[in-house]
Write a protein that holds these residues in place. Structure first.
Motif, PDB file in Angstrom:
ATOM      1  N   SER A 122       0.853  -1.183   0.000  1.00 53.10           N
ATOM      2  CA  SER A 122       0.000   0.000   0.000  1.00 53.10           C
ATOM      3  C   SER A 122       0.885   1.227   0.000  1.00 53.10           C
ATOM      4  N   SER A 160      -4.136  -7.362   7.110  1.00 53.50           N
ATOM      5  CA  SER A 160      -4.126  -5.912   6.864  1.00 53.50           C
ATOM      6  C   SER A 160      -5.544  -5.364   6.876  1.00 53.50           C
ATOM      7  N   MET A 216      -4.247   1.346  -1.113  1.00 51.70           N
ATOM      8  CA  MET A 216      -3.755  -0.026  -1.017  1.00 51.70           C
ATOM      9  C   MET A 216      -3.790  -0.650  -2.403  1.00 51.70           C
TER      10      MET A 216
END
Length: 225
Positions: free
Chosen positions: A4, A37, A203
């Motif tokens: 990201s 994440s 991202m």
């Protein structure tokens, strides 16, 4: 591997994603492929962050997003170029940061130009560029000259405006297949973070990097940041 850019980049920790005000996911299906994440994306959303999914497919990430926009595969640069124009046209940028902490105010050589898809210095025989014209103007001490007001027509900021002036909504929509109203919604949602005290995160993953223009995909998003 997940990657990201911005607040929550790999130079930070994944946990920092929770501090985002808006998260744009392109070239990635993080909800499915990167659940560790995405946990912190969910935390950010609990705190009021908006999540945008831009993808040729409606994915698990799209299902979780506040807004989903489709696009044709391989048209990310056009999509992002339209956002650059939107940000510049509507002053959706943190002026102090842009003027003081980027090269936006640097003055570019008069020899540099861009026309009909090609930059100056292109040799059609070798299909390579002589980049000597791609240089900043320097003073007697060798330090690049700057215009912190960002008004000089040869500064990076104004040349950026000129370059992206052709990325209007009609053109971008025709290239990407994304409806104009969807483009405008994404551009407004993300560019709302372009002020002091706000944090926008992008991202991405293999959907951006595994292209012949993968580097340019990332560079275009870096300019938006």
């Amino acid at each position: 591997l997940a990657e990201s850019f911005g607040r929550g980049a790999m130079t930070n920790h994944w946990i920092d994603l929770r501090n985002s005000d808006c998260i744009l996911i392109m070239g990635s299906n993080a909800a499915s492929n990167h659940p560790i994440s995405f946990k912190w994306v969910t935390e950010a959303m609990k705190r009021g962050a908006k999540l945008i999914s831009v993808d040729p497919r409606f994915t698990q990430t799209s299902a979780k997003a506040d807004f989903y926009a489709p696009l044709r595969s391989g048209t990310d640069i056009a999509f992002l170029g339209g956002m650059i124009k939107y940000i510049l046209d509507n002053n959706k940028y943190f002026t102090e940061y842009v003027a003081e902490y980027t090269n936006a105010g640097f003055i570019v050589s008069d020899a540099f130009d861009f026309n009909d898809g090609l930059f100056s210095g292109y040799d059609p025989k070798t299909r390579k560029y002589d980049k000597s014209s791609w240089a900043f103007v320097k003073d007697e001490k060798g330090i690049p000259k700057k215009d912190r007001s960002l008004q000089d027509p040869r500064c990076v900021f104004q040349l950026l405006k000129k370059h992206y002036s052709r990325y209007d909504l009609d053109t971008v929509s025709a290239v990407t297949g994304t409806p104009k109203e969807d483009l405008q919604t994404v551009y407004e949602m993300y560019s709302a973070t372009g002020e002091k005290g706000k944090a926008g995160t992008i991202m991405y993953a293999m959907g951006w990097t595994q292209h012949t223009v993968g580097v340019q995909n990332i560079r275009t998003m870096a300019m938006i940041q």
